[in-house]
Design an enzyme around this catalytic site. Sequence first.
Site, PDB file in Angstrom:
ATOM      1  N   GLN A 160     -83.960  -3.130 -65.843  1.00  0.00           N
ATOM      2  CA  GLN A 160     -82.912  -4.083 -66.168  1.00  0.00           C
ATOM      3  C   GLN A 160     -81.631  -3.340 -66.574  1.00  0.00           C
ATOM      4  OE1 GLN A 160     -83.811  -7.249 -65.736  1.00  0.00           O
ATOM      5  NE2 GLN A 160     -81.843  -8.197 -66.251  1.00  0.00           N
ATOM      6  N   ALA A 190     -79.096 -10.495 -66.830  1.00  0.00           N
ATOM      7  CA  ALA A 190     -79.463 -10.527 -68.248  1.00  0.00           C
ATOM      8  C   ALA A 190     -79.232  -9.171 -68.893  1.00  0.00           C
ATOM      9  CB  ALA A 190     -80.918 -10.934 -68.407  1.00  0.00           C
ATOM     10  N   HIS A 197     -88.259 -11.364 -68.357  1.00  0.00           N
ATOM     11  CA  HIS A 197     -89.059 -10.682 -67.334  1.00  0.00           C
ATOM     12  C   HIS A 197     -89.626  -9.359 -67.842  1.00  0.00           C
ATOM     13  CE1 HIS A 197     -88.643 -13.321 -63.842  1.00  0.00           C
ATOM     14  NE2 HIS A 197     -87.439 -13.605 -64.307  1.00  0.00           N
ATOM     15  N   GLU A 256     -83.127 -23.444 -64.264  1.00  0.00           N
ATOM     16  CA  GLU A 256     -83.774 -22.539 -63.300  1.00  0.00           C
ATOM     17  C   GLU A 256     -85.134 -23.117 -62.904  1.00  0.00           C
ATOM     18  OE1 GLU A 256     -84.056 -18.476 -64.540  1.00  0.00           O
ATOM     19  OE2 GLU A 256     -81.886 -18.183 -64.599  1.00  0.00           O
ATOM     20  N   HIS A 259     -88.055 -20.484 -62.464  1.00  0.00           N
ATOM     21  CA  HIS A 259     -88.482 -19.547 -63.513  1.00  0.00           C
ATOM     22  C   HIS A 259     -89.573 -20.185 -64.381  1.00  0.00           C
ATOM     23  CE1 HIS A 259     -87.538 -16.159 -66.439  1.00  0.00           C
ATOM     24  NE2 HIS A 259     -88.256 -16.981 -67.176  1.00  0.00           N
TER      25      HIS A 259
HETATM   26 ZN   LIG Z   1     -86.650 -15.484 -63.823  1.00  0.00          ZN
END
Ligand SMILES: [Zn+2]
Length: 288
Positions: A160, A190, A197, A256, A259
Amino acid sequence: MPQKRRPQSGARPPRKKGSKKANVLVPILILMILVLLLVFSFALSGGESSENQSETSSQPSSSENPQSSSQDPSGSPASESSETATSPGEETVDKMDWALILVNQTHILPDDYEVKTADSFNGKEFEYRANEYLKEMFAAAEADGCPMFLTSAYRSKSYQTGLFEQSVKTLMGQGMTREEAEAETARNIAVPGQSEHATGLAADIVNPGFFNQHAELNEAFANTKQSDWLLEHAVDYGFVLRYPKDKTDITGINYEPWHWRFVGPYHAKKMKEMNVTLEEYTQMLGLS
Ligand SMILES: [Zn+2]
Protein backbone atom coordinates in the site's frame (compact mmCIF):
# COMPACT_ATOMS: atom_id res chain seq x y z
CA MET A 1 -33.93 -34.74 91.66
CA PRO A 2 -36.64 -32.16 92.61
CA GLN A 3 -38.29 -32.57 89.24
CA LYS A 4 -38.68 -36.22 89.78
CA ARG A 5 -40.40 -35.58 93.08
CA ARG A 6 -42.80 -32.97 91.75
CA PRO A 7 -44.92 -35.39 89.77
CA GLN A 8 -45.49 -37.23 92.96
CA SER A 9 -46.83 -34.11 94.72
CA GLY A 10 -50.56 -33.30 94.84
CA ALA A 11 -50.39 -30.06 92.90
CA ARG A 12 -48.95 -31.63 89.85
CA PRO A 13 -51.94 -32.35 87.54
CA PRO A 14 -52.45 -28.78 86.23
CA ARG A 15 -48.70 -28.21 85.93
CA LYS A 16 -48.24 -31.52 84.25
CA LYS A 17 -50.90 -30.73 81.67
CA GLY A 18 -49.27 -27.35 80.97
CA SER A 19 -45.81 -28.79 80.69
CA LYS A 20 -47.11 -31.61 78.53
CA LYS A 21 -48.54 -29.09 76.08
CA ALA A 22 -45.21 -27.24 76.03
CA ASN A 23 -43.34 -30.47 75.58
CA VAL A 24 -45.45 -31.30 72.55
CA LEU A 25 -45.50 -27.79 71.05
CA VAL A 26 -41.74 -27.15 71.21
CA PRO A 27 -40.74 -30.14 69.06
CA ILE A 28 -43.49 -29.26 66.58
CA LEU A 29 -42.22 -25.69 66.37
CA ILE A 30 -38.63 -26.93 65.97
CA LEU A 31 -39.77 -29.34 63.27
CA MET A 32 -41.65 -26.58 61.46
CA ILE A 33 -38.60 -24.30 61.63
CA LEU A 34 -36.39 -27.12 60.35
CA VAL A 35 -38.78 -27.82 57.49
CA LEU A 36 -38.91 -24.11 56.64
CA LEU A 37 -35.12 -23.90 56.76
CA LEU A 38 -34.84 -26.94 54.50
CA VAL A 39 -37.32 -25.53 52.00
CA PHE A 40 -35.58 -22.15 52.11
CA SER A 41 -32.09 -23.54 51.64
CA PHE A 42 -33.36 -25.78 48.88
CA ALA A 43 -34.87 -22.78 47.07
CA LEU A 44 -31.63 -20.84 47.53
CA SER A 45 -29.44 -23.61 46.17
CA GLY A 46 -31.77 -23.94 43.18
CA GLY A 47 -31.44 -20.21 42.45
CA GLU A 48 -27.69 -20.23 42.76
CA SER A 49 -27.27 -23.18 40.46
CA SER A 50 -29.20 -21.56 37.60
CA GLU A 51 -27.12 -18.39 37.90
CA ASN A 52 -23.87 -20.31 37.84
CA GLN A 53 -24.90 -22.29 34.83
CA SER A 54 -25.28 -19.17 32.73
CA GLU A 55 -21.75 -18.12 33.57
CA THR A 56 -19.86 -21.36 33.37
CA SER A 57 -20.85 -24.65 31.89
CA SER A 58 -19.12 -27.55 33.62
CA GLN A 59 -18.21 -26.33 37.12
CA PRO A 60 -21.69 -25.72 38.57
CA SER A 61 -22.98 -29.20 37.78
CA SER A 62 -20.01 -30.84 39.51
CA SER A 63 -20.29 -28.59 42.57
CA GLU A 64 -23.99 -29.38 42.84
CA ASN A 65 -23.56 -33.10 42.81
CA PRO A 66 -22.46 -33.26 46.48
CA GLN A 67 -25.68 -31.44 47.47
CA SER A 68 -27.87 -33.76 45.51
CA SER A 69 -26.30 -36.78 47.21
CA SER A 70 -26.72 -35.32 50.72
CA GLN A 71 -30.30 -34.13 50.17
CA ASP A 72 -33.02 -36.26 48.72
CA PRO A 73 -35.18 -33.45 47.25
CA SER A 74 -32.28 -31.92 45.35
CA GLY A 75 -32.42 -34.86 42.97
CA SER A 76 -34.68 -32.92 40.64
CA PRO A 77 -32.53 -29.75 40.34
CA ALA A 78 -29.54 -31.99 39.74
CA SER A 79 -31.31 -33.59 36.80
CA GLU A 80 -32.30 -30.11 35.59
CA SER A 81 -28.71 -28.96 35.79
CA SER A 82 -27.50 -31.89 33.76
CA GLU A 83 -29.98 -30.94 31.04
CA THR A 84 -29.13 -27.22 31.01
CA ALA A 85 -25.43 -27.96 31.27
CA THR A 86 -25.53 -28.97 27.63
CA SER A 87 -27.06 -25.73 26.39
CA PRO A 88 -24.39 -23.37 27.81
CA GLY A 89 -22.04 -25.26 25.54
CA GLU A 90 -23.25 -22.84 22.89
CA GLU A 91 -21.28 -20.16 24.68
CA THR A 92 -18.12 -21.91 23.62
CA VAL A 93 -18.99 -21.10 19.99
CA ASP A 94 -16.10 -19.13 18.52
CA LYS A 95 -17.39 -15.58 18.11
CA MET A 96 -14.23 -14.74 16.19
CA ASP A 97 -13.60 -11.47 18.00
CA TRP A 98 -10.24 -11.32 16.24
CA ALA A 99 -12.20 -10.58 13.06
CA LEU A 100 -13.64 -7.35 14.48
CA ILE A 101 -10.50 -5.26 14.03
CA LEU A 102 -11.46 -1.77 12.94
CA VAL A 103 -9.30 0.03 10.41
CA ASN A 104 -10.26 3.47 9.13
CA GLN A 105 -9.06 7.07 8.98
CA THR A 106 -8.89 7.29 12.78
CA HIS A 107 -8.02 3.67 13.56
CA ILE A 108 -4.63 3.13 12.01
CA LEU A 109 -3.32 -0.40 11.69
CA PRO A 110 -0.19 -0.79 13.87
CA ASP A 111 3.11 -1.20 12.05
CA ASP A 112 3.75 -4.51 13.81
CA TYR A 113 0.33 -5.98 12.93
CA GLU A 114 0.91 -9.49 11.65
CA VAL A 115 -1.36 -11.36 9.30
CA LYS A 116 -1.18 -15.04 8.51
CA THR A 117 -2.53 -15.50 5.03
CA ALA A 118 -3.34 -18.43 2.78
CA ASP A 119 -3.73 -18.86 -0.96
CA SER A 120 -7.15 -17.72 -2.06
CA PHE A 121 -8.71 -17.15 -5.48
CA ASN A 122 -7.11 -15.52 -8.51
CA GLY A 123 -3.59 -15.62 -7.02
CA LYS A 124 -4.69 -13.49 -4.06
CA GLU A 125 -4.00 -14.05 -0.38
CA PHE A 126 -6.60 -13.91 2.39
CA GLU A 127 -6.44 -14.25 6.17
CA TYR A 128 -6.05 -18.01 6.60
CA ARG A 129 -9.07 -18.56 8.91
CA ALA A 130 -11.39 -16.25 7.00
CA ASN A 131 -10.19 -17.85 3.76
CA GLU A 132 -12.10 -21.06 4.59
CA TYR A 133 -15.34 -19.07 4.77
CA LEU A 134 -14.55 -17.19 1.58
CA LYS A 135 -13.99 -20.50 -0.23
CA GLU A 136 -17.28 -21.90 1.06
CA MET A 137 -19.11 -18.74 0.04
CA PHE A 138 -17.72 -18.77 -3.49
CA ALA A 139 -18.58 -22.46 -3.86
CA ALA A 140 -22.14 -21.86 -2.67
CA ALA A 141 -22.53 -18.87 -4.98
CA GLU A 142 -21.29 -20.85 -7.96
CA ALA A 143 -23.72 -23.67 -7.10
CA ASP A 144 -26.47 -21.05 -7.22
CA GLY A 145 -25.37 -19.92 -10.69
CA CYS A 146 -23.53 -16.81 -9.42
CA PRO A 147 -19.80 -17.37 -9.96
CA MET A 148 -17.68 -14.74 -8.21
CA PHE A 149 -14.40 -13.05 -9.08
CA LEU A 150 -11.97 -11.99 -6.34
CA THR A 151 -10.25 -8.87 -7.63
CA SER A 152 -8.50 -7.73 -4.48
CA ALA A 153 -7.92 -9.31 -1.08
CA TYR A 154 -4.90 -9.04 1.23
CA ARG A 155 -2.66 -6.08 0.46
CA SER A 156 0.34 -5.63 2.75
CA LYS A 157 1.01 -2.26 4.28
CA SER A 158 4.30 -2.04 2.39
CA TYR A 159 2.48 -2.74 -0.87
CA GLN A 160 0.00 0.00 0.00
CA THR A 161 2.89 2.34 0.83
CA GLY A 162 4.44 1.57 -2.55
CA LEU A 163 1.17 2.33 -4.35
CA PHE A 164 0.78 5.54 -2.43
CA GLU A 165 4.35 6.75 -2.91
CA GLN A 166 4.29 5.97 -6.62
CA SER A 167 1.24 8.19 -7.05
CA VAL A 168 2.74 10.98 -4.92
CA LYS A 169 5.96 10.98 -6.97
CA THR A 170 4.04 11.04 -10.24
CA LEU A 171 2.00 14.05 -9.10
CA MET A 172 5.08 15.82 -7.75
CA GLY A 173 6.68 15.29 -11.16
CA GLN A 174 3.71 17.21 -12.56
CA GLY A 175 4.55 20.23 -10.38
CA MET A 176 2.64 19.56 -7.13
CA THR A 177 4.25 20.03 -3.73
CA ARG A 178 4.55 16.90 -1.63
CA GLU A 179 1.65 18.06 0.54
CA GLU A 180 -0.58 18.65 -2.45
CA ALA A 181 0.43 15.36 -4.03
CA GLU A 182 -0.32 13.40 -0.84
CA ALA A 183 -3.72 15.03 -0.46
CA GLU A 184 -4.60 14.32 -4.08
CA THR A 185 -3.39 10.71 -3.84
CA ALA A 186 -5.41 10.09 -0.65
CA ARG A 187 -8.59 10.71 -2.62
CA ASN A 188 -8.04 7.54 -4.64
CA ILE A 189 -5.63 5.38 -2.69
CA ALA A 190 -5.99 4.57 0.98
CA VAL A 191 -3.26 6.02 3.15
CA PRO A 192 -1.00 3.14 4.33
CA GLY A 193 -2.31 1.89 7.68
CA GLN A 194 -5.84 3.01 6.89
CA SER A 195 -6.62 0.27 4.39
CA GLU A 196 -8.71 -2.61 5.64
CA HIS A 197 -7.13 -4.79 2.99
CA ALA A 198 -3.97 -4.95 5.12
CA THR A 199 -5.87 -7.07 7.66
CA GLY A 200 -6.46 -9.79 5.08
CA LEU A 201 -10.15 -9.68 6.02
CA ALA A 202 -11.44 -7.51 3.17
CA ALA A 203 -12.40 -8.90 -0.22
CA ASP A 204 -13.26 -6.93 -3.34
CA ILE A 205 -15.69 -9.17 -5.20
CA VAL A 206 -17.27 -8.74 -8.63
CA ASN A 207 -18.75 -10.91 -11.36
CA PRO A 208 -16.19 -12.64 -13.65
CA GLY A 209 -16.94 -10.44 -16.69
CA PHE A 210 -16.98 -7.15 -14.82
CA PHE A 211 -13.66 -5.78 -16.09
CA ASN A 212 -14.59 -6.53 -19.68
CA GLN A 213 -17.15 -3.77 -19.35
CA HIS A 214 -15.58 -1.51 -16.73
CA ALA A 215 -12.06 -0.11 -16.50
CA GLU A 216 -12.19 0.01 -12.73
CA LEU A 217 -14.39 -0.86 -9.75
CA ASN A 218 -17.58 1.17 -9.70
CA GLU A 219 -21.16 1.12 -8.48
CA ALA A 220 -22.35 -0.75 -11.58
CA PHE A 221 -21.57 -3.96 -9.71
CA ALA A 222 -24.65 -3.26 -7.55
CA ASN A 223 -26.80 -4.11 -10.59
CA THR A 224 -25.51 -7.67 -10.95
CA LYS A 225 -27.01 -10.93 -9.69
CA GLN A 226 -23.73 -11.51 -7.88
CA SER A 227 -24.37 -8.40 -5.82
CA ASP A 228 -27.90 -9.57 -5.04
CA TRP A 229 -26.58 -12.97 -3.99
CA LEU A 230 -24.00 -11.45 -1.67
CA LEU A 231 -26.54 -9.13 -0.07
CA GLU A 232 -28.71 -12.13 0.72
CA HIS A 233 -26.20 -14.86 1.58
CA ALA A 234 -22.82 -13.34 2.52
CA VAL A 235 -23.97 -12.98 6.13
CA ASP A 236 -24.14 -16.77 6.43
CA TYR A 237 -20.41 -16.94 5.66
CA GLY A 238 -19.49 -14.11 8.01
CA PHE A 239 -19.23 -11.27 5.51
CA VAL A 240 -20.79 -7.81 5.71
CA LEU A 241 -21.06 -4.99 3.20
CA ARG A 242 -18.47 -2.68 4.73
CA TYR A 243 -19.32 0.63 3.04
CA PRO A 244 -23.10 0.82 2.48
CA LYS A 245 -24.73 3.59 0.49
CA ASP A 246 -26.64 5.07 3.45
CA LYS A 247 -23.73 4.99 5.90
CA THR A 248 -21.06 7.04 4.14
CA ASP A 249 -21.24 9.72 6.84
CA ILE A 250 -20.25 7.09 9.41
CA THR A 251 -17.68 5.11 7.42
CA GLY A 252 -16.17 8.13 5.69
CA ILE A 253 -15.89 5.98 2.56
CA ASN A 254 -17.98 6.17 -0.59
CA TYR A 255 -20.47 3.39 -1.36
CA GLU A 256 -18.54 0.27 -2.39
CA PRO A 257 -20.90 -2.59 -3.31
CA TRP A 258 -17.87 -4.79 -4.10
CA HIS A 259 -16.02 -4.45 -0.79
CA TRP A 260 -16.98 -7.25 1.63
CA ARG A 261 -15.50 -7.59 5.08
CA PHE A 262 -15.17 -10.80 7.10
CA VAL A 263 -16.31 -10.44 10.73
CA GLY A 264 -17.43 -14.06 11.27
CA PRO A 265 -20.99 -15.42 11.00
CA TYR A 266 -21.85 -14.58 14.62
CA HIS A 267 -21.10 -10.86 14.35
CA ALA A 268 -22.22 -10.59 10.73
CA LYS A 269 -25.70 -11.76 11.72
CA LYS A 270 -25.87 -9.30 14.61
CA MET A 271 -24.66 -6.41 12.45
CA LYS A 272 -27.18 -7.20 9.72
CA GLU A 273 -30.05 -7.48 12.22
CA MET A 274 -29.15 -4.13 13.75
CA ASN A 275 -28.21 -2.55 10.40
CA VAL A 276 -24.96 -1.15 11.78
CA THR A 277 -21.50 -0.58 10.33
CA LEU A 278 -18.31 -1.92 11.90
CA GLU A 279 -17.72 1.57 13.32
CA GLU A 280 -21.08 1.49 15.12
CA TYR A 281 -20.88 -2.16 16.11
CA THR A 282 -17.41 -2.01 17.66
CA GLN A 283 -18.42 1.13 19.50
CA MET A 284 -21.47 -0.66 20.91
CA LEU A 285 -19.18 -3.43 22.13
CA GLY A 286 -16.77 -0.91 23.62
CA LEU A 287 -14.01 -1.98 21.25
CA SER A 288 -13.50 1.34 19.48
ZN1 LIG B 1 -11.79 -3.05 -1.06
